[in-house]
Design a protein around this motif. Structure first.
Motif, short mmCIF file in Angstrom:
data_model
loop_
_atom_site.label_atom_id
_atom_site.label_comp_id
_atom_site.label_asym_id
_atom_site.label_seq_id
_atom_site.Cartn_x
_atom_site.Cartn_y
_atom_site.Cartn_z
N ARG A 190 30.97 57.98 75.20
CA ARG A 190 29.85 57.08 75.51
C ARG A 190 29.52 56.24 74.28
O ARG A 190 29.46 56.76 73.17
CB ARG A 190 28.63 57.88 75.98
N GLN A 191 29.26 54.96 74.49
CA GLN A 191 29.05 54.05 73.36
C GLN A 191 27.81 54.40 72.55
O GLN A 191 27.80 54.28 71.32
CB GLN A 191 28.95 52.60 73.85
N THR A 192 26.73 54.82 73.21
CA THR A 192 25.49 55.11 72.49
C THR A 192 25.60 56.33 71.59
O THR A 192 24.70 56.56 70.77
CB THR A 192 24.34 55.31 73.48
N ASN A 193 26.69 57.08 71.69
CA ASN A 193 26.89 58.20 70.77
C ASN A 193 27.04 57.72 69.34
O ASN A 193 26.92 58.53 68.40
CB ASN A 193 28.11 59.02 71.19
N VAL A 194 27.31 56.43 69.15
CA VAL A 194 27.45 55.90 67.80
C VAL A 194 26.16 56.13 67.00
O VAL A 194 26.21 56.36 65.78
CB VAL A 194 27.81 54.40 67.84
N ASN A 275 35.77 43.57 72.58
CA ASN A 275 35.39 43.70 73.99
C ASN A 275 34.43 42.61 74.43
O ASN A 275 34.26 42.37 75.63
CB ASN A 275 34.75 45.09 74.22
N GLY A 276 33.78 41.96 73.49
CA GLY A 276 32.79 40.94 73.84
C GLY A 276 31.47 41.53 74.27
O GLY A 276 30.67 40.86 74.92
N GLY A 277 31.21 42.77 73.93
CA GLY A 277 29.97 43.45 74.28
C GLY A 277 30.13 44.95 74.14
O GLY A 277 31.22 45.46 73.85
N VAL A 278 29.05 45.68 74.37
CA VAL A 278 29.08 47.14 74.20
C VAL A 278 29.72 47.82 75.41
O VAL A 278 30.58 48.68 75.27
CB VAL A 278 27.66 47.68 73.96
N LYS A 283 29.02 44.07 83.08
CA LYS A 283 28.22 43.64 81.94
C LYS A 283 26.95 42.91 82.36
O LYS A 283 25.95 42.95 81.64
CB LYS A 283 29.07 42.74 81.03
N SER A 284 26.96 42.28 83.52
CA SER A 284 25.78 41.52 83.94
C SER A 284 24.58 42.41 84.20
O SER A 284 23.44 41.99 84.05
CB SER A 284 26.11 40.71 85.19
N ASN A 285 24.82 43.66 84.61
CA ASN A 285 23.72 44.59 84.90
C ASN A 285 23.42 45.55 83.75
O ASN A 285 22.56 46.41 83.88
CB ASN A 285 24.05 45.40 86.16
N HIS A 286 24.15 45.41 82.66
CA HIS A 286 23.94 46.30 81.51
C HIS A 286 23.90 45.49 80.22
O HIS A 286 24.70 45.67 79.31
CB HIS A 286 25.05 47.36 81.44
N ILE A 287 22.94 44.60 80.15
CA ILE A 287 22.76 43.76 78.98
C ILE A 287 21.78 44.45 78.04
O ILE A 287 20.69 44.87 78.45
CB ILE A 287 22.23 42.37 79.38
N ALA A 288 22.16 44.57 76.77
CA ALA A 288 21.28 45.21 75.79
C ALA A 288 19.96 44.44 75.70
O ALA A 288 19.94 43.21 75.58
CB ALA A 288 21.96 45.27 74.43
N THR A 289 18.85 45.17 75.78
CA THR A 289 17.52 44.58 75.80
C THR A 289 16.59 45.40 74.93
O THR A 289 16.73 46.62 74.85
CB THR A 289 16.97 44.54 77.24
N ILE A 290 15.64 44.76 74.29
CA ILE A 290 14.62 45.49 73.54
C ILE A 290 13.60 46.04 74.54
O ILE A 290 12.83 45.28 75.14
CB ILE A 290 13.93 44.59 72.50
N HIS A 291 13.62 47.33 74.72
CA HIS A 291 12.79 47.98 75.73
C HIS A 291 11.97 49.08 75.06
O HIS A 291 12.28 50.27 75.15
CB HIS A 291 13.68 48.57 76.83
#
Length: 551
Positions: A190-194, A275-278, A283-291
């Motif tokens: 999983r990418q967020t494991n970084v 990859n051009g993104g995470v 990608k359209s439904n999983h855009i990194a956002t400040i939440h």
């Protein structure tokens, strides 16, 4: 104790196996996200490693491990049942790895406090590992082919290696390279494991090398990193400031220690650029956002699942209100009280601002009534604007309760008998250092606030690391009720039972019972409370398939 712990792991295996069998019986076909994961894994099992479903957002680590698992067991076909059974093994290994990590944390804390710690793993560490595996967000998905359980396991393997690095007197190139390999494996899940293998573990190693540089010298006073139980907001600021100054003064030592983590970060940055993104797909439904609101939702979720752990704070507040008031208004603590009250007011104000301007409702949350979060939002946040703002009070109280447990909430017992005091001192785990807690908070924030979707599964790793850090608590640590400070049991059966309570975290069986109750409830609803989607005129939708409630 060995017999008891072996029996505990055997019961965990039986429960996981029984849950897997029930899912296979009543939900034999791929369900929800399994519709994407299982066919993709079957492509890999067939050797088609270039075929990829663009709807899948996570890397292929789970599928690669499944291929290895099937080939090791000489299984000719990747069926939904055989793929789901991957997580059965991962659940047992998660319990064992969590127990090992807990033991290493307690061993290091004992050494830091000048105490001796047995090499053998104590019963409390085993029990904590079992409860972590029973955590509802882990156990529920142990029978489904999702990435969460295996991802948690791989991160715990990397965390165990990190804890061993902190104990090593000298690190070699082999271990450094092994750290890079484990970090990359975690990213493949999983990418967020970084954030956990770079920010959290790398940050802890940086603090470790700075502390070792200053230990035994006059510079030791320049590092302000007290135990969390002895720190307040002003200490958090001083901790960050002094560590930053020390790091700038010793850059080469820090880089020498954490270069494997920097390498992992560089590899991840290269992947994002390529990859051009995470995310890989959709990608359209999983855009990194400040939440930022995610850092409000985490506290009620933790308080709910950790309800048995909150007993010390509730007892302290119930039995010592006069002492709290005296401390608040005493001459020696007016400054601390002012800082504490100011900090609380500031956090409440910031929470109100976040709720007002940064509450993000992802379309997926409102579109899928099969998830519990749909109903949480529907009956709270979406109910009315006034209710949304009033929830800040709940966020604040839950945050205090959770943070209090992380700091080792229980106040000292009043006049306990000497054997009880010695038993508690010999086995209690120290509260984490301020730097450790702040790094945990920072990593949690980075992993959650970048996600626009509020998904309970995203909170698994923050909770696992929180649970590993929560110090053990004994009934003898609790303050005596008013008027009976000297009436502690000393002899007979009551005295022996009190000695047992002084050496075991009595919250552990309550936590087990709580998790079992939640698991049984959610398992029953998932299997036997299915429903159908119907259109405006009563026609069946989604091909007439049964819809099921889940996390």
């Amino acid at each position: 104790m060995q017999i008891i712990t072996t029996f505990g792991f055997f019961v965990l295996w039986l429960a996981s196996r029984w849950w897997l069998a029930l899912v296979d019986k009543y939900v034999p076909e791929p369900y929800l996200d399994e519709v994407f994961h299982i066919p993709q894994a079957q492509k890999y099992c067939a050797g088609h490693f270039r075929d990829w479903d663009d709807k899948i957002t996570t890397p292929p680590g789970l599928y690669l491990l499944s291929v290895a698992y099937h080939r090791f067991r000489l299984l000719s076909e990747c069926t939904p049942f055989s793929l789901r059974s991957n997580n059965l093994l991962a659940t047992i290994l998660t319990a064992f790895l969590a127990a090992q990590c807990r033991h290493l944390i307690e061993t290091r804390a004992a050494g830091r406090n000048g105490e001796t710690s047995s090499v053998a793993m104590p019963f409390g560490s085993y029990y904590t590992g079992l409860n972590i595996a029973l955590f509802p967000l882990i156990f529920f998905f142990s029978a489904l082919y999702y990435t969460d359980v295996m991802s948690t396991l791989v991160v715990l393997v990397a965390y165990r290696n990190h804890l061993l690095r902190l104990q090593a007197r000298r690190l070699g190139i082999v271990n450094d390279l092994w750290t890079v390999v484990l970090g990359v494996c975690a990213l493949f899940m999983r990418q967020t494991n970084v954030f956990w293998v770079v920010v959290y573990m790398g940050g802890l190693e940086a603090v470790h090398v700075l502390r070792s540089v200053h230990s035994g010298s006059q510079k030791d006073s320049t590092l302000h990193d007290p135990p969390l139980s002895q720190s307040g907001p002003q200490d958090w600021f001083l901790c960050v400031l002094t560590l930053a100054v020390a790091a700038l003064s010793n850059p080469f030592r820090v880089v020498r220690q954490i270069w494997p983590h920097l390498t992992i970060l560089a590899l991840f940055a290269g992947f994002v650029a390529w990859n051009g993104g995470v995310v890989l797909g959709d990608k359209s439904n999983h855009i990194a956002t400040i939440h930022l609101a995610q850092m409000l939702y985490i506290w009620p979720l933790f308080a709910f699942f950790s309800a048995p752990l909150l007993i010390p704070s509730v007892l302290s507040a119930a039995t010592r209100p006069i002492q709290y008031l005296h401390t608040l208004f005493s001459l020696t603590s007016k400054r601390a009280a002012f800082i504490s009250v100011s900090y609380t007011l500031v956090t409440v104000l910031l929470s109100l601002v976040v709720v007002r301007y940064n509450t993000i409702i992802h379309p997926f949350t409102l579109a899928d009534n099969r998830h519990y979060m749909f109903y949480v939002f529907r009956y709270t946040i979406l109910r009315s604007h006034a209710l949304r703002l009033s929830l800040v009070a709940a966020y604040t109280v839950c945050r205090w309760l959770v943070w209090d447990q992380l700091a080792g909430a229980a106040g000292p017992a009043q006049n306990p008998p000497r054997p009880v005091k010695e038993a508690a001192a010999a086995t209690a785990a120290a509260a984490p250092r301020t730097s450790t807690a702040l790094l945990w908070l920072l990593t949690t924030a980075l992993s959650l606030t970048t996600a626009p979707l509020v998904e309970p599964r995203y909170f698994i790793l923050p909770w696992v690391f929180y649970r590993l850090l929560v110090p053990a608590w004994r009934a003898t640590d609790a303050p005596a009720p008013p008027g009976i400070g000297r009436a502690w049991p000393r002899g007979g059966l009551a005295g022996r039972l009190w000695l047992v309570a002084g050496s075991v975290d009595v919250r552990l069986p309550l936590e087990t019972a709580w998790f079992v109750a939640i698991n049984v409830g959610t398992m029953y609803v998932f299997l036997f409370r299915g429903f159908y989607w119907r259109g405006e005129h009563g026609e069946l939708l989604d091909g007439g398939r049964v819809q099921r409630f889940m996390w």
